[in-house]
Design a protein around this motif. Structure first.
Motif, PDB file in Angstrom:
ATOM      1  N   GLU A 124     -37.791 -28.985 -31.781  1.00 40.98           N
ATOM      2  CA  GLU A 124     -38.353 -30.324 -31.633  1.00 40.98           C
ATOM      3  C   GLU A 124     -37.459 -31.322 -32.372  1.00 40.98           C
ATOM      4  OE1 GLU A 124     -41.022 -31.482 -29.975  1.00 40.98           O
ATOM      5  OE2 GLU A 124     -41.512 -29.489 -29.192  1.00 40.98           O
ATOM      6  N   ALA A 125     -37.099 -32.398 -31.679  1.00 39.62           N
ATOM      7  CA  ALA A 125     -36.379 -33.494 -32.329  1.00 39.62           C
ATOM      8  C   ALA A 125     -37.398 -34.479 -32.883  1.00 39.62           C
ATOM      9  CB  ALA A 125     -35.458 -34.201 -31.332  1.00 39.62           C
ATOM     10  N   ALA A 126     -37.010 -35.213 -33.909  1.00 37.71           N
ATOM     11  CA  ALA A 126     -37.873 -36.265 -34.441  1.00 37.71           C
ATOM     12  C   ALA A 126     -38.287 -37.168 -33.288  1.00 37.71           C
ATOM     13  CB  ALA A 126     -37.128 -37.062 -35.503  1.00 37.71           C
ATOM     14  N   LYS A 127     -39.566 -37.456 -33.215  1.00 38.95           N
ATOM     15  CA  LYS A 127     -40.101 -38.146 -32.054  1.00 38.95           C
ATOM     16  C   LYS A 127     -39.467 -39.527 -31.850  1.00 38.95           C
ATOM     17  CE  LYS A 127     -42.843 -34.928 -30.746  1.00 38.95           C
ATOM     18  NZ  LYS A 127     -42.552 -34.180 -29.504  1.00 38.95           N
ATOM     19  N   GLN A 177     -34.494 -34.345 -24.880  1.00 38.81           N
ATOM     20  CA  GLN A 177     -34.154 -33.389 -23.833  1.00 38.81           C
ATOM     21  C   GLN A 177     -33.020 -32.472 -24.262  1.00 38.81           C
ATOM     22  OE1 GLN A 177     -35.849 -32.752 -21.010  1.00 38.81           O
ATOM     23  NE2 GLN A 177     -37.301 -34.185 -21.935  1.00 38.81           N
ATOM     24  N   LEU A 178     -32.122 -32.977 -25.098  1.00 36.61           N
ATOM     25  CA  LEU A 178     -31.041 -32.140 -25.609  1.00 36.61           C
ATOM     26  C   LEU A 178     -31.618 -30.991 -26.434  1.00 36.61           C
ATOM     27  CD1 LEU A 178     -28.648 -35.018 -26.718  1.00 36.61           C
ATOM     28  CD2 LEU A 178     -28.224 -33.396 -24.856  1.00 36.61           C
ATOM     29  N   GLY A 179     -32.612 -31.289 -27.253  1.00 30.90           N
ATOM     30  CA  GLY A 179     -33.270 -30.253 -28.036  1.00 30.90           C
ATOM     31  C   GLY A 179     -33.965 -29.241 -27.147  1.00 30.90           C
ATOM     32  N   LYS A 180     -34.571 -29.702 -26.060  1.00 29.92           N
ATOM     33  CA  LYS A 180     -35.256 -28.793 -25.144  1.00 29.92           C
ATOM     34  C   LYS A 180     -34.265 -27.862 -24.456  1.00 29.92           C
ATOM     35  CE  LYS A 180     -39.319 -30.412 -25.978  1.00 29.92           C
ATOM     36  NZ  LYS A 180     -40.222 -29.635 -26.858  1.00 29.92           N
ATOM     37  N   HIS A 181     -33.092 -28.389 -24.113  1.00 31.22           N
ATOM     38  CA  HIS A 181     -32.068 -27.539 -23.508  1.00 31.22           C
ATOM     39  C   HIS A 181     -31.615 -26.478 -24.503  1.00 31.22           C
ATOM     40  CE1 HIS A 181     -32.175 -30.085 -20.125  1.00 31.22           C
ATOM     41  NE2 HIS A 181     -31.319 -31.003 -20.522  1.00 31.22           N
ATOM     42  N   ALA A 182     -31.414 -26.878 -25.761  1.00 28.10           N
ATOM     43  CA  ALA A 182     -31.020 -25.923 -26.803  1.00 28.10           C
ATOM     44  C   ALA A 182     -32.107 -24.860 -26.970  1.00 28.10           C
ATOM     45  CB  ALA A 182     -30.775 -26.648 -28.120  1.00 28.10           C
TER      46      ALA A 182
END
Length: 213
Positions: free
Chosen positions: A111-114, A123-128
């Motif tokens: 999860e990236a900081a909101k 979305q980059l975090g979700k891909h990772a």
């Protein structure tokens, strides 16, 4: 900045598991780490600036099969009383709470900081996350014999099979087959992709934070 927060999957979590994991992680990373930053002694938390260390930590946890893993991308401020806070900590805690609910799936979330509405860097975090979960799936299904081979290998060095075969009393062909079955080379190629995605997500969070959005 990256925050990794981990909770134990056991019905009876133990502080000893935390100490054991910490020691193993230091050996794998080849660096000295501060003790866990978690306020709960049965949790494990570390703060990293190096995304490769994040990937190694996550896969080490997946191998053991005893941890839920949450990776937070955002700010983390370490204090003298050995506490840590910031948006990255909140993101990691939220991520690990989601990971704990995944049942038999690979218990890992990123999860990236909101961000504010309209900012899509998460979305980059979700891909990772997706790629790390795939790697976790690979890691958890390796046999003890495959790990015996893999643990003696160093990524990027050619001609290691003969040495490993001699150490284990195996043929070079058997070592090569173990490497192929375990997807050893693929794993280390994909690790670089995960690290890149995490770095890009981290940079996007920094831009958002510094721009005052």
């Amino acid at each position: 900045m990256f925050v990794v927060t981990m909770t134990q999957r056991s019905a009876e979590p133990s502080e000893q598991y935390v100490a054991s994991f910490h020691q193993d992680l230091e050996e794998r990373l080849g660096v000295a780490l501060p003790g866990s930053w978690a306020t709960d002694a049965t949790w494990y938390r570390q703060v990293f600036s190096d995304s490769q260390h994040v990937v190694e930590t996550a896969l080490c946890a997946m191998r053991s099969g005893t941890w839920n893993v949450g990776i937070g991308i955002g700010k983390a401020t370490e204090h003298d009383d050995h506490t840590v806070d910031g948006s990255g900590v909140k993101a990691a805690d939220f991520a690990v709470s989601l990971a704990a609910k995944q049942g038999q799936l690979v218990p890992l979330r990123v999860e990236a900081a909101k961000p504010p509405r309209g900012v899509e860097q998460t979305q980059l975090g979700k891909h990772a996350q997706s790629v790390l979960q795939l790697l976790g799936h690979i890691v958890t299904r390796r046999s003890a014999a495959e790990w015996a081979v893999i643990d003696r290998l160093k990524p990027g060095i050619r001609g290691q099979q003969r040495r490993v075969a001699a150490e284990l009393g195996m043929t070079v062909q058997a070592v090569s087959q173990a490497m192929k079955r375990s997807l050893y080379n693929t794993e280390h190629e994909v690790r670089a992709a995960v690290s890149l995605l995490l770095d890009q997500a981290d940079a996007a969070v920094d831009i958002q934070t510094n721009s005052g959005l």
